[in-house]
Design a protein around this motif. Sequence first.
Motif, PDB file in Angstrom:
ATOM      1  N   GLY A   1       0.805  -1.210   0.000  1.00  0.00           N
ATOM      2  CA  GLY A   1       0.000   0.000   0.000  1.00  0.00           C
ATOM      3  C   GLY A   1       0.839   1.260   0.000  1.00  0.00           C
ATOM      4  N   THR A   2       0.244   2.340  -0.479  1.00  0.00           N
ATOM      5  CA  THR A   2       0.891   3.640  -0.380  1.00  0.00           C
ATOM      6  C   THR A   2       0.869   4.074   1.089  1.00  0.00           C
ATOM      7  OG1 THR A   2      -1.176   4.863  -0.685  1.00  0.00           O
ATOM      8  CG2 THR A   2       0.046   4.232  -2.671  1.00  0.00           C
ATOM      9  N   GLU A   3       1.629   5.088   1.418  1.00  0.00           N
ATOM     10  CA  GLU A   3       1.639   5.578   2.792  1.00  0.00           C
ATOM     11  C   GLU A   3       0.247   6.025   3.213  1.00  0.00           C
ATOM     12  OE1 GLU A   3       3.268   6.265   6.504  1.00  0.00           O
ATOM     13  OE2 GLU A   3       4.127   5.231   4.755  1.00  0.00           O
ATOM     14  N   ALA A   4      -0.461   6.687   2.303  1.00  0.00           N
ATOM     15  CA  ALA A   4      -1.825   7.143   2.626  1.00  0.00           C
ATOM     16  C   ALA A   4      -2.750   5.964   2.878  1.00  0.00           C
ATOM     17  CB  ALA A   4      -2.361   7.993   1.478  1.00  0.00           C
ATOM     18  N   GLN A   5      -2.597   4.888   2.114  1.00  0.00           N
ATOM     19  CA  GLN A   5      -3.437   3.709   2.308  1.00  0.00           C
ATOM     20  C   GLN A   5      -3.145   3.029   3.646  1.00  0.00           C
ATOM     21  OE1 GLN A   5      -2.443   1.560  -1.266  1.00  0.00           O
ATOM     22  NE2 GLN A   5      -4.147   2.447  -2.439  1.00  0.00           N
ATOM     23  N   LYS A   6      -1.892   2.939   3.994  1.00  0.00           N
ATOM     24  CA  LYS A   6      -1.524   2.328   5.272  1.00  0.00           C
ATOM     25  C   LYS A   6      -2.148   3.096   6.440  1.00  0.00           C
ATOM     26  CE  LYS A   6       2.987   0.916   3.472  1.00  0.00           C
ATOM     27  NZ  LYS A   6       4.439   1.104   3.599  1.00  0.00           N
ATOM     28  N   ARG A   7      -2.047   4.412   6.384  1.00  0.00           N
ATOM     29  CA  ARG A   7      -2.566   5.230   7.484  1.00  0.00           C
ATOM     30  C   ARG A   7      -4.090   5.292   7.473  1.00  0.00           C
ATOM     31  NH1 ARG A   7       1.378   7.237  10.291  1.00  0.00           N
ATOM     32  NH2 ARG A   7       3.465   7.452   9.352  1.00  0.00           N
ATOM     33  N   ARG A   8      -4.688   5.033   6.346  1.00  0.00           N
ATOM     34  CA  ARG A   8      -6.148   5.063   6.235  1.00  0.00           C
ATOM     35  C   ARG A   8      -6.786   3.794   6.790  1.00  0.00           C
ATOM     36  NH1 ARG A   8      -9.171   6.058   0.410  1.00  0.00           N
ATOM     37  NH2 ARG A   8     -11.324   5.617   1.047  1.00  0.00           N
ATOM     38  N   TRP A   9      -6.159   2.638   6.531  1.00  0.00           N
ATOM     39  CA  TRP A   9      -6.821   1.377   6.846  1.00  0.00           C
ATOM     40  C   TRP A   9      -6.225   0.608   8.027  1.00  0.00           C
ATOM     41  CZ3 TRP A   9      -6.187   0.883   0.991  1.00  0.00           C
ATOM     42  CH2 TRP A   9      -7.282   1.475   0.342  1.00  0.00           C
ATOM     43  N   LEU A  10      -4.930   0.593   8.179  1.00  0.00           N
ATOM     44  CA  LEU A  10      -4.316  -0.261   9.211  1.00  0.00           C
ATOM     45  C   LEU A  10      -4.735   0.108  10.635  1.00  0.00           C
ATOM     46  CD1 LEU A  10      -0.736  -0.828   7.736  1.00  0.00           C
ATOM     47  CD2 LEU A  10      -2.622  -2.486   7.894  1.00  0.00           C
ATOM     48  N   PRO A  11      -4.769   1.383  11.023  1.00  0.00           N
ATOM     49  CA  PRO A  11      -5.210   1.679  12.395  1.00  0.00           C
ATOM     50  C   PRO A  11      -6.635   1.212  12.682  1.00  0.00           C
ATOM     51  CG  PRO A  11      -4.040   3.557  11.458  1.00  0.00           C
ATOM     52  CD  PRO A  11      -4.277   2.606  10.333  1.00  0.00           C
ATOM     53  N   LYS A  12      -7.513   1.317  11.688  1.00  0.00           N
ATOM     54  CA  LYS A  12      -8.888   0.868  11.886  1.00  0.00           C
ATOM     55  C   LYS A  12      -8.975  -0.653  11.975  1.00  0.00           C
ATOM     56  CE  LYS A  12     -11.015   4.891   9.674  1.00  0.00           C
ATOM     57  NZ  LYS A  12     -11.853   5.387   8.550  1.00  0.00           N
ATOM     58  N   MET A  13      -8.096  -1.337  11.285  1.00  0.00           N
ATOM     59  CA  MET A  13      -8.035  -2.796  11.408  1.00  0.00           C
ATOM     60  C   MET A  13      -7.486  -3.196  12.772  1.00  0.00           C
ATOM     61  SD  MET A  13      -6.665  -3.914   7.617  1.00  0.00           S
ATOM     62  CE  MET A  13      -6.455  -5.628   8.137  1.00  0.00           C
ATOM     63  N   ALA A  14      -6.502  -2.448  13.265  1.00  0.00           N
ATOM     64  CA  ALA A  14      -5.904  -2.766  14.558  1.00  0.00           C
ATOM     65  C   ALA A  14      -6.871  -2.557  15.719  1.00  0.00           C
ATOM     66  CB  ALA A  14      -4.642  -1.925  14.761  1.00  0.00           C
ATOM     67  N   SER A  15      -7.777  -1.606  15.567  1.00  0.00           N
ATOM     68  CA  SER A  15      -8.740  -1.322  16.638  1.00  0.00           C
ATOM     69  C   SER A  15      -9.979  -2.205  16.568  1.00  0.00           C
ATOM     70  CB  SER A  15      -9.170   0.142  16.574  1.00  0.00           C
ATOM     71  OG  SER A  15      -9.958   0.379  15.409  1.00  0.00           O
ATOM     72  N   GLY A  16     -10.186  -2.871  15.431  1.00  0.00           N
ATOM     73  CA  GLY A  16     -11.399  -3.652  15.236  1.00  0.00           C
ATOM     74  C   GLY A  16     -12.526  -2.848  14.621  1.00  0.00           C
ATOM     75  N   GLU A  17     -12.268  -1.573  14.333  1.00  0.00           N
ATOM     76  CA  GLU A  17     -13.290  -0.755  13.684  1.00  0.00           C
ATOM     77  C   GLU A  17     -13.632  -1.310  12.312  1.00  0.00           C
ATOM     78  OE1 GLU A  17     -13.932   3.809  11.986  1.00  0.00           O
ATOM     79  OE2 GLU A  17     -12.328   3.398  13.435  1.00  0.00           O
ATOM     80  N   MET A  18     -12.609  -1.850  11.632  1.00  0.00           N
ATOM     81  CA  MET A  18     -12.805  -2.491  10.338  1.00  0.00           C
ATOM     82  C   MET A  18     -12.422  -3.958  10.412  1.00  0.00           C
ATOM     83  SD  MET A  18     -11.578   0.082   7.301  1.00  0.00           S
ATOM     84  CE  MET A  18     -12.822   1.104   6.471  1.00  0.00           C
TER      85      MET A  18
END
Length: 388
Positions: A105-122
């Motif tokens: 992923g691009t840097e923007a994609q990493k920051r957009r999706w990974l934190p939400k995956m780590a929290s369980g939001e996604m």
Amino acid sequence: MKQRPSPWMTEELQLLADTASRFFEREAVPNDARWRAQHVGDRDYWNKLGAAGLLCLSIPEEYGGGGGDFRHDAVFLHAQMRAMVGGGSNNVHSAIVAHYILGYGTEAQKRRWLPKMASGEMVAAIAMTEPGAGTDLQALRTSARRDGDHYVINGSKTFITNGWHADLVCVVARTGTEKGGKGLSIIVVETKGQQGYRHGPLLDKIGQHSTDTCELFFDEMRVPCEQLLGAEEGRGFAQLMSQLPRERLIVATGGVATMQRAVEETLAYVSQRKVFGETLMKMQNTRFKLAECQTHATIAQSFVDDCIVRATKGELDLPTSAMAKWWVSEMVCKVIDECLQLFGGYGYMNEYPIARMYADARVGRIYGGSNEVMKELIARSMETQALG
């Protein structure tokens, strides 16, 4: 028989194992029967995993992850398989999808999706398999044509783990006209409110009933081009090939834990079950069968431990991961079958863990690439070496 400690295990990893085991006993075990009956875990279970810090363990902290490596994923998986609980596949979510985003992923994609995956939001899924194409990824037909600043995706996927709850799906689609793998790309779809996206009913599987699996359908689904994984079309097949060794090692790692649990359950049963005035454990056939099963489990652990060390160093190659995947998944089925036989009729009852293991383990020889294909990959590598 007490299992020998893995050479890669550390005090920190043991603390993680203890934390994961306590979490499963508290949050999953009491709900497992209900989840199995409804064929899906509760959505808030993912949020609880995130709150406990058990999602995206091998993703860097700057993206919300645990900052660990493959060993952390392996410890979590081992604890889960020993607890025999589902509720959803964190393997797919954290150990597979998160690493596609991290790796490509691009840097923007990493920051957009990974934190939400780590929290369980996604909740994340990956959509590769189609009704007419499974292990042969080059035969995939789902299409994604460019229309301005969007891709228009049409097609369907099947056997998608986490598909029911998925908020984020990595869709493998054909963006080019080239045949085979050259025209494939991975497009990340945010499913909430997405027009043209829908999932089918929960699929009725032989086993793994508490992990949701369903079909996905795309009908003129418009997705912004900025959600192409990475910055270049046509890289999907290479991305998949690069990550598949990790997926196959996950299958093997889970198999080791299952074998150990199967032998322990059986040893406990035959030590108290009496036949003709003696416990089953006193009978030579029982002793020999359990000795064989323990040997298989010990060999599997040694092999997989070596693979985990290689994976941690970034040195796990495709043929070795294929060996681990096919051999361990075959041995799991063999060991469980031998153990179930020692339970007699009770082994056929779902109230006994050995029966559920029997049904749950069978798919290991199919997913992650069928075992027949694993052997072909190994043979190709051998042929290449021979031709030198």
